[in-house]
Design an enzyme around this catalytic site. Structure first.
Site, PDB file in Angstrom:
ATOM      1  CB  CYS A 125      -9.337  -3.941  14.759  1.00  0.00           C
ATOM      2  SG  CYS A 125      -9.340  -3.828  12.973  1.00  0.00           S
TER       3      CYS A 125
ATOM      4  CE  LYS B 236     -10.282  -8.113   8.726  1.00  0.00           C
ATOM      5  NZ  LYS B 236      -9.594  -7.695   7.497  1.00  0.00           N
TER       6      LYS B 236
ATOM      7  CB  CYS C 190      -6.990  -3.321   6.011  1.00  0.00           C
ATOM      8  SG  CYS C 190      -6.538  -1.688   6.500  1.00  0.00           S
TER       9      CYS C 190
ATOM     10  CD  GLU D   7     -11.347  -9.034   4.289  1.00  0.00           C
ATOM     11  OE1 GLU D   7     -11.121  -7.852   4.012  1.00  0.00           O
ATOM     12  OE2 GLU D   7     -10.729  -9.647   5.194  1.00  0.00           O
TER      13      GLU D   7
ATOM     14  CD  GLU E  19     -14.635 -10.044  -4.444  1.00  0.00           C
ATOM     15  OE1 GLU E  19     -15.473 -10.963  -4.477  1.00  0.00           O
ATOM     16  OE2 GLU E  19     -14.650  -9.154  -3.591  1.00  0.00           O
TER      17      GLU E  19
ATOM     18  CB  SER F 264      -5.621   0.592  -1.116  1.00  0.00           C
ATOM     19  OG  SER F 264      -4.696  -0.460  -1.306  1.00  0.00           O
TER      20      SER F 264
ATOM     21  CD  GLU G 143      -3.001   0.885  -4.174  1.00  0.00           C
ATOM     22  OE1 GLU G 143      -2.945   0.192  -3.144  1.00  0.00           O
ATOM     23  OE2 GLU G 143      -4.036   1.031  -4.846  1.00  0.00           O
TER      24      GLU G 143
ATOM     25  CD  GLU H 220      -3.235   0.476   2.084  1.00  0.00           C
ATOM     26  OE1 GLU H 220      -4.004  -0.470   1.827  1.00  0.00           O
ATOM     27  OE2 GLU H 220      -3.295   1.126   3.142  1.00  0.00           O
TER      28      GLU H 220
HETATM   29 FE1  HC0 Z   1      -8.061  -5.481  12.027  1.00  0.00          FE
HETATM   30 FE2  HC0 Z   1      -6.512  -5.726  10.021  1.00  0.00          FE
HETATM   31  S1  HC0 Z   1      -6.197  -4.248  11.719  1.00  0.00           S
HETATM   32  S2  HC0 Z   1      -8.691  -5.022   9.875  1.00  0.00           S
HETATM   33  O1  HC0 Z   1      -8.904  -4.136  12.652  1.00  0.00           O
HETATM   34  O2  HC0 Z   1      -5.602  -3.716   8.239  1.00  0.00           O
HETATM   35  O3  HC0 Z   1     -10.358  -7.261  12.099  1.00  0.00           O
HETATM   36  O4  HC0 Z   1      -7.029  -6.301  14.637  1.00  0.00           O
HETATM   37  O5  HC0 Z   1      -6.769  -8.064  11.434  1.00  0.00           O
HETATM   38  O6  HC0 Z   1      -6.939  -7.808   7.933  1.00  0.00           O
HETATM   39  O7  HC0 Z   1      -3.740  -6.573  10.279  1.00  0.00           O
HETATM   40  C1  HC0 Z   1      -9.512  -6.600  12.193  1.00  0.00           C
HETATM   41  C2  HC0 Z   1      -7.504  -5.975  13.709  1.00  0.00           C
HETATM   42  C3  HC0 Z   1      -7.029  -6.993  11.294  1.00  0.00           C
HETATM   43  C4  HC0 Z   1      -6.752  -7.025   8.676  1.00  0.00           C
HETATM   44  C5  HC0 Z   1      -4.766  -6.274  10.122  1.00  0.00           C
HETATM   45  C6  HC0 Z   1      -5.998  -4.540   8.795  1.00  0.00           C
END
Ligand code: HC0
Ligand code: SF4
Length: 568
Positions: A502, A357, A298, A360, A365, A318, A281, A278
Site C-alpha cells: 500500500c 478501495k 485485504c 471495494e 455483498e 481468506s 482461519e 485471519e
Molecule cells: Fe492497505 Fe489495508 S494495508 S489494504 O495497503 O490489509 O489501501 O495502507 O488500509 O483495508 O489495514 C490500503 C494500506 C489498508 C486494508 C489495512 C489491509
C-alpha cells in the site's frame, strides 16, 4: 568503465549507463516526459535529446547508453530550440486548461513548459475533442490530455499483467485506449490506479469524492467518523513538503479533527482485528485439513484480479473482509451501540492510499452491518486537497492522538502498509497462539523488503510454516501459477496488488518511485518500532471488542460482520 564528457565535465561510469544518468552524475538534469525511473518506456517523447560531438543527429538521453570517449552537449542553442519545438508540438494538442486541472502545479508537462519559458507558442492550440470517461466511480480518463508517453500501458501490461489498456493505431492516429475502446468498467481493469500513479499529466485521476465528505461534515444530523489506512501516515506529509517516509500520524490526526470529523479513528484497529480472524482461519485450516495455502484478502485490486484471472483459486482466499470493511462494519454496530448513536445517521469515511478501495466499499455483498459499511473513500491525495482547501497549515499542527476505542492499535497493524507486513503481523500472533510461549523478538526480517517475491520458512517452536509474499500482480501471477500447478507447499501467502504494497498504492501522492517506496517503507517500520504494543492480540481495545461484542474469533457474529465471499 568508460570515460566521457558531458558539457565538458568529465564522467567515468559503466558503459551500460544511460546518457541521462551519466548527466546526473555531472550535476545535469536533462528534461524528460515519457521516461520514468521504474519503467522501460524510452524515447517516445524525445524531450531529452542531446547533441553528440562529431555527429549530426541528436540522440535521446533516456534511450541511449554512453560509449567510451563520447562528448555530449546537453545545453547548446540547437538542443534548447529542438526541445522547445517538441514541447510546443505536444502543447499544441494538449488542452490548455491548467487552472482547472487536477494536476495543476504538479504536472510534469506544465513544469517543462514553465522551465522552457513557453509563453508564445508557435502552433495553434487544437486539442483532440475526446470526451472524459467518468462512469466507473473509481478512475477518470481524460484522454484529450494524454501525451501518449506509454507509461500507463507499461504499468498495466508489464508490471500488473492486467492489460486493460493498450496502444492502438500508428502515426497521427496513435493513441492509448482500451480493447474496442470500451469504458474501463467493461474491461479487465482491477482499479489498482498504478496507471494514475505514473501518468505525468492530468489524463488519469481518481474520481474525486471530497465534496461528499464536506457535505457529511456540514450535516448536523450526521455523526461522521473517519478511518485512516496504515500507509497514508508515511506519505501524506509529501503533499506538504515533507520528505517521503516522514511519519505524519500526529499532524494527520490533528488535521482530520480540524476538518470537522466527529471521531478520528484508525484502520489499524481493524487490521489488528483482521489478524485475530485471519490468524485463526489459518490455524483452523492447518489443523482441519482446509484448503492451503491460505491467501490474504485485504488488497482489493488483488481481489478483483483473482476473481477475473484465477477464479479457480478463490477457495484459497481468506474469507476475511479487508480491514477497511471490517472497520466500517464494526463502526456501525459495536461503536454505534457503545456510543449510543443511530447507525443510520453515521457516515464512515476512509482515507486510503488506494483507488481500488473505492470499488471495494461499493461492493454490494460486503455490507454486513445492515448499512453500507463504508460510505465514502478518498485517497491520500484527496485528503491533502481537503486540508489545503481548509487553509490548515499542516506543518504547524501539534501532534494529536486517535480517538478511542477504534483508534487504538499496534505496530503489527502499521506494517500492513508495506509488502510482507500482513504476514509478519500474523506470525507475531500465530507464534504465541501455537506455542503458548512469548515471542521474544517480534521482527521477522525474512519477510521484509521490496523484492517482488519473498519466500520464508518460519519456525514456530519446532513447527515449520512455509510462507510466500508477492507484491505487484506480475509477481502474484508467478505464485498463483505454482499453486495452480500443485508445485508449492506454502501454508500462507500474502498478496498485495501494488508494487511495494500500500505504500506504493495508486492513491498516494504523485512522484512514487522505487526510491520513494523505500523511504515510505522505512517510515512504516520506524512507526512500528515506536509503538508500545507490537502484536495484534495484545491490543486492549481488540480484547475488549471480543469480550464485549464478538465473543471469539470466527464466532457467528464475526462471520456475519467481518467475513465475506467472492464472485468467480
Ligand atoms: Fe492497505 Fe489495508 S494495508 S489494504 O495497503 O490489509 O489501501 O495502507 O488500509 O483495508 O489495514 C490500503 C494500506 C489498508 C486494508 C489495512 C489491509
Ligand atoms: Fe491497468 Fe490498474 Fe490502470 Fe486498471 S487501474 S487500467 S488495471 S493500471
Amino acid at each position: 568503465i568508460v570515460n566521457i564528457t558531458i558539457d565538458g565535465i568529465p564522467v567515468s561510469c559503466p558503459e551500460t549507463t544511460l546518457i541521462l544518468d551519466a548527466a546526473k552524475m555531472a550535476g545535469i538534469d536533462i528534461p524528460v516526459l515519457c521516461y520514468h525511473p521504474d519503467l522501460k518506456v524510452r524515447a517516445t517523447c524525445r524531450v531529452c535529446i542531446v547533441e553528440v560531438k562529431g555527429q549530426k543527429k541528436f540522440k535521446t538521453a533516456c534511450g541511449n547508453e554512453v560509449w567510451d570517449g563520447a562528448e555530449f552537449i546537453t545545453n547548446s542553442p540547437a538542443v534548447r530550440q529542438a526541445r522547445k519545438d517538441i514541447l510546443e508540438l505536444i502543447l499544441a494538442e494538449h488542452p490548455q486548461d491548467c487552472l482547472k486541472c487536477v494536476r495543476n502545479t504538479n504536472c510534469e508537462l506544465q513544469k517543462l513548459a514553465r522551465d522552457f519559458g513557453i509563453s508564445k507558442p508557435q502552433f495553434a492550440n487544437k486539442p483532440n475533442p475526446i470526451p472524459i470517461e467518468d462512469s466507473n466511480g473509481v478512475i477518470v480518463r481524460d484522454m484529450a490530455k494524454c501525451v501518449k508517453c506509454g507509461r500507463c500501458v507499461e504499468v498495466c501490461q508489464e508490471v500488473q499483467t492486467v492489460g486493460a489498456i493498450n496502444t492502438a493505431h500508428r502515426s497521427v492516429e496513435y493513441e492509448i485506449t482500451t480493447a474496442f475502446d470500451r469504458s474501463l468498467q467493461d474491461t479487465v481493469c482491477v482499479y489498482c490506479g498504478q496507471c494514475i500513479a505514473v501518468c505525468p499529466v492530468g489524463a488519469l485521476y481518481e474520481k474525486d469524492e471530497t465534496e461528499k465528505v464536506w457535505q457529511a461534515i456540514a450535516d448536523a444530523d450526521k455523526h461522521v467518523v473517519v478511518q485512516v489506512a496504515p500507509a497514508v501516515r508515511v506519505a501524506l506529509g509529501e503533499e506538504f513538503g515533507m520528505a517521503p517516509g516522514s511519519i505524519a500520524t500526529g499532524k494527520m490526526v490533528a488535521a482530520l479533527r480540524r476538518l470537522g470529523f466527529d471521531k478520528v479513528f484508525d484502520t489499524d484497529f481493524a487490521a489488528d482485528v483482521t489478524i485475530m480472524e485471519e490468524g485463526n482461519e489459518l490455524l483452523e485450516r492447518m489443523s482441519h485439513g482446509g484448503v492451503l495455502p491460505l491467501i490474504t484478502s485485504c488488497s482489493p485490486g488483488w481481489i478483483n484480479f483473482v476473481e477475473t484471472f484465477y477464479p479457480e483459486l478463490l477457495p484459497h482466499v481468506s474469507s476475511c473482509k479487508s480491514p477497511q470493511q471490517m472497520f466500517g462494519a464494526l463502526a456501525k454496530t459495536y461503536y454505534a451501540q457503545k456510543a449510543g448513536i443511530d447507525a443510520g445517521k453515521m457516515t464512515v469515511v476512509s482515507i486510503m492510499p488506494c483507488t481500488a478501495k473505492k470499488y471495494e466499499s461499493a461492493r454490494p455483498e460486503i455490507n454486513g452491518s445492515g448499512y453500507r459499511d463504508v460510505d465514502v473513500v478518498i485517497t491520500t491525495r484527496e485528503l491533502a486537497r481537503m486540508i489545503k482547501q481548509a487553509g490548515i497549515d499542516f506543518n504547524k499542527l501539534d501532534d494529536q492522538e486517535f480517538d478511542a476505542p477504534l483508534g487504538i492499535s499496534t505496530g503489527a497493524a502499521v506494517i500492513f502498509g508495506t509488502s510482507g507486513g500482513v504476514m509478519e503481523a500474523a506470525l507475531r500472533t500465530v507464534y504465541e497462539v501455537v506455542t503458548g510461549k512469548e515471542l521474544v523478538d517480534v521482527d521477522f526480517e525474512s519477510v521484509r523488503g521490496l523484492t517482488g517475491i519473498k519466500e520464508a520458512e518460519v519456525d514456530l517452536d519446532g513447527k515449520k510454516v512455509k510462507v510466500a509474499i508477492a507484491n505487484g500482480l506480475k509477481n502474484a501471477r508467478q505464485i498463483l501459477d505454482k499453486i495452480k500447478a500443485g508445485e508449492c507447499d506454502y501454508q500462507f501467502v500474502e498478496i498485495m496488488c501494488c508494487p511495494g504494497g500500500c505504500i506504493g498504492g495508486g492513491g498516494q501522492p504523485h512522484g512514487t518511485t522505487k526510491a520513494v517506496r523505500e523511504e515510505r517503507m522505512a517510515g512504516i517500520y520506524q512507526a512500528d518500532r515506536e509503538l508500545p504494543i507490537r502484536q495484534s492480540h495484545k491490543n486492549p481495545a481488540v480484547t475488549a471488542l471480543y469480550e464485549e461484542f464478538l465473543g471469539k474469533p470466527l464466532s457467528r457474529k464475526s462471520h456475519e460482520l467481518l467475513h465475506t465471499h467472492y464472485h468467480p
